[in-house]
Every structure is written in structure tokens, then in C-alpha cells.
Motif scaffolding. Structure first.
Motif, PDB file in Angstrom:
ATOM      1  N   PHE A  50       0.857  -1.178   0.000  1.00 19.48           N
ATOM      2  CA  PHE A  50       0.000   0.000   0.000  1.00 19.48           C
ATOM      3  C   PHE A  50       0.896   1.231   0.000  1.00 19.48           C
ATOM      4  O   PHE A  50       1.914   1.273   0.696  1.00 19.48           O
ATOM      5  CB  PHE A  50      -0.906   0.022   1.239  1.00 19.48           C
ATOM      6  N   PHE A  51       0.521   2.239  -0.759  1.00 22.10           N
ATOM      7  CA  PHE A  51       1.191   3.534  -0.740  1.00 22.10           C
ATOM      8  C   PHE A  51       0.353   4.425   0.160  1.00 22.10           C
ATOM      9  O   PHE A  51      -0.818   4.671  -0.111  1.00 22.10           O
ATOM     10  CB  PHE A  51       1.282   4.110  -2.158  1.00 22.10           C
ATOM     11  N   TYR A  52       0.978   4.888   1.242  1.00 24.83           N
ATOM     12  CA  TYR A  52       0.258   5.582   2.316  1.00 24.83           C
ATOM     13  C   TYR A  52       0.755   7.013   2.425  1.00 24.83           C
ATOM     14  O   TYR A  52       1.959   7.249   2.575  1.00 24.83           O
ATOM     15  CB  TYR A  52       0.510   4.830   3.626  1.00 24.83           C
ATOM     16  N   HIS A  53      -0.164   7.970   2.320  1.00 26.31           N
ATOM     17  CA  HIS A  53       0.162   9.380   2.550  1.00 26.31           C
ATOM     18  C   HIS A  53       0.078   9.651   4.046  1.00 26.31           C
ATOM     19  O   HIS A  53      -0.982   9.505   4.651  1.00 26.31           O
ATOM     20  CB  HIS A  53      -0.824  10.289   1.818  1.00 26.31           C
ATOM     21  N   SER A  54       1.208  10.056   4.626  1.00 28.19           N
ATOM     22  CA  SER A  54       1.254  10.330   6.064  1.00 28.19           C
ATOM     23  C   SER A  54       0.965  11.806   6.341  1.00 28.19           C
ATOM     24  O   SER A  54       0.422  12.506   5.491  1.00 28.19           O
ATOM     25  CB  SER A  54       2.630   9.931   6.614  1.00 28.19           C
ATOM     26  N   VAL A  55       1.314  12.257   7.506  1.00 30.22           N
ATOM     27  CA  VAL A  55       1.169  13.631   8.005  1.00 30.22           C
ATOM     28  C   VAL A  55      -0.307  14.007   8.087  1.00 30.22           C
ATOM     29  O   VAL A  55      -1.021  13.453   8.909  1.00 30.22           O
ATOM     30  CB  VAL A  55       1.996  14.640   7.177  1.00 30.22           C
ATOM     31  N   ASP A  56      -0.783  14.915   7.266  1.00 30.78           N
ATOM     32  CA  ASP A  56      -2.161  15.401   7.381  1.00 30.78           C
ATOM     33  C   ASP A  56      -3.191  14.433   6.814  1.00 30.78           C
ATOM     34  O   ASP A  56      -4.303  14.336   7.317  1.00 30.78           O
ATOM     35  CB  ASP A  56      -2.309  16.760   6.683  1.00 30.78           C
ATOM     36  N   GLU A  57      -2.846  13.726   5.738  1.00 30.98           N
ATOM     37  CA  GLU A  57      -3.829  12.855   5.083  1.00 30.98           C
ATOM     38  C   GLU A  57      -4.056  11.551   5.834  1.00 30.98           C
ATOM     39  O   GLU A  57      -5.191  11.130   6.002  1.00 30.98           O
ATOM     40  CB  GLU A  57      -3.402  12.568   3.642  1.00 30.98           C
ATOM     41  N   LYS A  58      -2.982  10.871   6.190  1.00 36.59           N
ATOM     42  CA  LYS A  58      -3.041   9.597   6.906  1.00 36.59           C
ATOM     43  C   LYS A  58      -4.025   8.624   6.243  1.00 36.59           C
ATOM     44  O   LYS A  58      -5.029   8.226   6.827  1.00 36.59           O
ATOM     45  CB  LYS A  58      -3.417   9.817   8.378  1.00 36.59           C
ATOM     46  N   ARG A  59      -3.665   8.230   5.010  1.00 46.04           N
ATOM     47  CA  ARG A  59      -4.558   7.326   4.280  1.00 46.04           C
ATOM     48  C   ARG A  59      -3.821   6.554   3.193  1.00 46.04           C
ATOM     49  O   ARG A  59      -2.850   7.030   2.618  1.00 46.04           O
ATOM     50  CB  ARG A  59      -5.715   8.099   3.673  1.00 46.04           C
TER      51      ARG A  59
END
Length: 137
Positions: A50-59
Motif C-alpha cells: 500500500f502507498f500511504y500518505h502520512s502527516v495530514d492525510e493519513k490514508r
């Protein structure tokens, strides 16, 4: 085949950046955590993540594939640090947030739920399928 999760700050390296690299993919470089590096040492060609956007998005926003096994990280001369290359496979139908994972009791043991700071982490086959289900796939 094994499953993984790769975390990145979207303003530093986001899904669109990964997609733009095409079939050649890109090094998952800059990892300076032994546990994350050791996870990459376990990866084989064709493993999915899975490619996960961290920080503000967290998804979770997409699915990637390991396209080159462990090799020296080109961003350092320190031989302790290695990386794999990954390529984008496809976006997920609906992003899956960290809160969605935390609120699903089936994912209570998922590394993402219990160690949100680890940048490269394993995902079990059951967890993989549950996250895909949450994504509407």
C-alpha cells in the motif's frame, strides 16, 4: 507473495510522483530506521504494498509493486542503508484512512494501527484483504 505498506509525506513524495515514474519505478530511498530497512530486506520482486500518505492525510491511496530487490541506497555512502525500488500499480478505489483502520476491530493487530511512525511495514494477507474491502474493492 508478501504484502507491505510504504509511508510517505505527500508534499515530499506523493502518489502522483510515484505514478510519474512509470514502469521503471523509483528507489524507496532515505530510510534511516533499521526496522524499516530490515523489512525491505525481506521483500521479493512482485511483492505488493500500500502507498500511504502520512502527516495530514493519513490514508492509503494506492498500490505499488516491488520492482527491484534490496540494493544500496543511492542517497548515502553509508553501507548500512539499503532500499528497494517500487512502481505504482493503481490507485485504490476509495482512500482508506488511519481512523478507518483503527475503528475496524479486524485490524487491531495491524502494524499501522499500533506503530504509526514506522515508514516501511509488513501487512498480513488478511489485513491486505480487509483494507481492500474498506477501499471498496
Amino acid at each position: 507473495m508478501r504484502y507491505w505498506l510504504f509511508k510517505s509525506e505527500p508534499n515530499a513524495w506523493g502518489w502522483d510522483d510515484q505514478v510519474a515514474k512509470g514502469e521503471a519505478g523509483e528507489e524507496w530511498d532515505g530510510v534511516r530506521n533499521y526496522q524499516a530497512r530490515n523489512n525491505m530486506r525481506e521483500m521479493k520482486l512482485g511483492d505488493l504494498g500500500f502507498f500511504y500518505h502520512s502527516v495530514d492525510e493519513k490514508r492509503v491511496v494506492g498500490i505499488v509493486e516491488v520492482c527491484k530487490e534490496i540494493h544500496p541506497d543511492s542517497t548515502t555512502d553509508d553501507p548500512r542503508w539499503e532500499c528497494v525500488d517500487i512502481k505504482a500499480v493503481r490507485p485504490v478505489k476509495n482512500p482508506v484512512t488511519l481512523d478507518m483502520c483503527k475503528n475496524d476491530p479486524r485490524l487491531a493487530d495491524m502494524v499501522l494501527v499500533n506503530n504509526t511512525r514506522l515508514s516501511v511495514q509488513p501487512v498480513t494477507e488478511d489485513e491486505w484483504n480487509i483494507v481492500l474491502e474498506l477501499a471498496g474493492e
